[in-house]
Design a protein around this motif. Structure first.
Motif, short mmCIF file in Angstrom:
data_model
loop_
_atom_site.label_atom_id
_atom_site.label_comp_id
_atom_site.label_asym_id
_atom_site.label_seq_id
_atom_site.Cartn_x
_atom_site.Cartn_y
_atom_site.Cartn_z
N TRP A 1 -8.94 7.28 0.82
CA TRP A 1 -8.72 5.97 0.84
C TRP A 1 -7.42 6.73 1.95
O TRP A 1 -6.47 5.26 2.58
N LYS B 1 0.43 -1.43 0.10
CA LYS B 1 0.17 -0.72 -0.23
C LYS B 1 0.75 1.08 -0.38
O LYS B 1 0.46 2.37 -0.03
N GLU C 1 -9.35 -2.19 -0.82
CA GLU C 1 -9.93 -1.79 -0.27
C GLU C 1 -10.25 -1.43 1.48
O GLU C 1 -10.53 -2.31 1.48
N ALA D 1 -6.68 3.59 4.61
CA ALA D 1 -5.88 2.93 4.88
C ALA D 1 -4.77 2.82 6.03
O ALA D 1 -4.38 1.62 6.10
N SER E 1 -5.17 1.99 -8.70
CA SER E 1 -6.87 1.70 -8.70
C SER E 1 -6.83 0.24 -8.92
O SER E 1 -7.15 -0.19 -7.55
N ARG F 1 -14.36 3.34 -2.82
CA ARG F 1 -12.97 3.84 -3.21
C ARG F 1 -12.07 3.28 -4.53
O ARG F 1 -12.39 4.29 -5.62
N ARG F 2 -12.38 2.20 -4.50
CA ARG F 2 -11.39 2.27 -6.10
C ARG F 2 -12.17 1.78 -7.44
O ARG F 2 -11.82 3.11 -8.17
#
Length: 455
Positions: A143, A22, A208, A147, A203, A92-93
């Protein structure tokens, strides 16, 4: 001793987390967010000036950037509704990918049409880029916050975001000038449209956030009266409930913090053009000295935020910003000397990177889960809406100051004035620091009193 070991373990965990997927995704998403920013604003102004567009028209066209300031208006939809066509990727994605596709389409249209087909078409496509880009910012910021598993990771992801963002800014503020000088503006914009593919990949690779998914599932549907009220009013009610009267001071300080940078922005590239600096020279300085200074500023800003706290870092950042923007006036009198230009660009990029990390990390800490996208959009809109509006008059101001003076003298006065615009932000940051400290002292006193009574 145990505390020291715990702290050491935490540091090792943070260092180890650099290898998490990430972090790489955040780096790419930061790049994708930063890429369109100047392409509908400052860099577009350079292209327009190249074809003889007036400074007034360039200034007025910069108002398409108001989309970044108004994004909180549609942020509740991003928080509560899945993206059309891409909803199965996750909320989100899905929104990330849709926004990135629209940005790429807008850049492609600018490359194909260009200023030769009229300013109306340019304005329309630039507005599409700005709207899609601001939508991408909403969901990428959400995000990033969701995250992160803790505050240390929040700082790590914020730094990764800033590195990617600033790399894209340098590309669209520096390298693109070299491409435009040798291959033309259409090819340079076409290249930027292709590079949005980095965002597509990010993306698709992103996961998610589980915390956000749980909050979405517990929320009332947007089309229900309760869901609609909560989506629109909930983020604001929760924000002011959490921060009380201090929220007003926070919003005022944030709204004025980047005002000098926004006001001088539309005139920077026209200034280099009128000063006589070549695109190659500007691009080379920005891509070399500017890159090193930016990385140094981001690193110093992150260190200062941890070592000295948000407020001291914000105060130091606004001081640097004011001084470096005013220092552009020096170039009006030295002429296109690369040594002077390089020194000023180094200071400007350092200050921009330093203040950016502090402001982003601070604003991220103010959001509440379930309203992340809307609250952060409100905060980021707050720090940009005044600047986005005011910068539309920058060309008018320079041309007005040029009455009875040379154009370069007018630019000098303009940059000094832009630097002075940061004084109110400095005062408010100092006031906010004092208010927050008093609140913290009051809480500590109540806690001590409660402990004495229990004893």
């Amino acid at each position: 001793m145990a505390e020291t070991k715990a702290q050491a373990k935490t540091k090792r965990d943070v260092i180890r987390s650099l290898g998490q997927p990430k972090v790489a995704v955040m780096l790419m998403l930061g790049f994708s967010s930063g890429l369109p920013f100047f392409l509908s604003g400052n860099t577009l102004g350079y292209w327009l000036r190249d074809v003889g567009t007036t400074l007034q028209a360039i200034g007025f066209l910069s108002w398409v950037g108001l989309a970044y300031s108004l994004k909180f208006l549609w942020a509740p939809i991003i928080d509560r509704v899945d993206a059309p066509l891409f909803g199965r990727l996750g909320r989100r994605r899905g929104w990330m990918l849709l926004a990135q596709l629209l940005v790429a389409a807008g850049l492609f249209a600018l490359a194909v049409r260009g200023p030769t087909h009229g300013l109306t078409a340019v304005g329309a496509f630039a507005l599409l880029v700005a709207f899609a880009s601001s939508t991408q910012d909403i969901v990428v910021d959400a995000w990033r916050i969701e995250a992160a598993s803790d505050s240390d990771e929040m700082g790590l992801l914020s730094a990764a975001y800033q590195l990617g963002y600033r790399a894209a800014i340098l590309l669209t503020d520096a390298v693109i000038l070299i491409i435009a000088n040798h291959f033309g503006w259409p090819i340079s914009y076409m290249t930027m449209a292709v590079l949005m593919g980095i965002g597509f990949v990010a993306s698709l690779l992103a996961i998610e956030p589980a915390r956000a998914k749980a909050a979405f599932e517990s929320a009332s549907p947007l089309w229900s009266p309760r869901g609609l009220f909560d989506a629109i009013s909930g983020p604001f009610i929760e924000f002011f409930r959490a921060h009380g009267r201090t929220a007003v001071v926070m919003l005022a300080a944030i709204s004025l913090y980047r005002l000098p940078e926004y006001v001088m922005g539309p005139m920077a590239n026209p200034f280099y053009h009128d000063l006589g600096l070549s695109k190659d020279a500007v691009g080379a300085v920005r891509g070399s000295i500017g890159l090193v200074a930016t990385l140094a500023g981001i690193t110093a800003g992150g260190f200062a935020a941890v070592r000295f706290g948000y407020f001291r870092t914000l105060i130091f950042g606004v001081i640097i910003q004011n001084l470096t923007i005013a220092s552009f006036a020096i170039l009006s009198y030295t002429g296109p000397q690369l040594q002077v230009f390089g020194a000023i660009m180094a200071a400007d990029n350092f200050g921009y990177g330093f203040a950016g990390v502090a402001l982003i990390t601070y604003m991220s800490s103010l959001t509440s889960l379930g309203y992340t996208a809307t609250q952060y959009a409100l905060l980021s809109s707050t720090y940009s809406y005044l600047g986005k509006f005011t910068k539309g008059f920058s060309g008018v101001m320079v041309e007005w100051l040029a009455t009875g003076r040379t154009l370069l003298e007018a630019y000098a006065l303009f940059f000094i004035f832009a630097g002075l615009l940061g004084i109110p932000a400095l005062i408010l940051c100092i006031l906010l620091a004092r208010v927050t400290q008093k609140q913290a002292d009051a809480v500590n006193e109540q806690s001590d009193l409660k402990n004495r009574r229990l004893a």
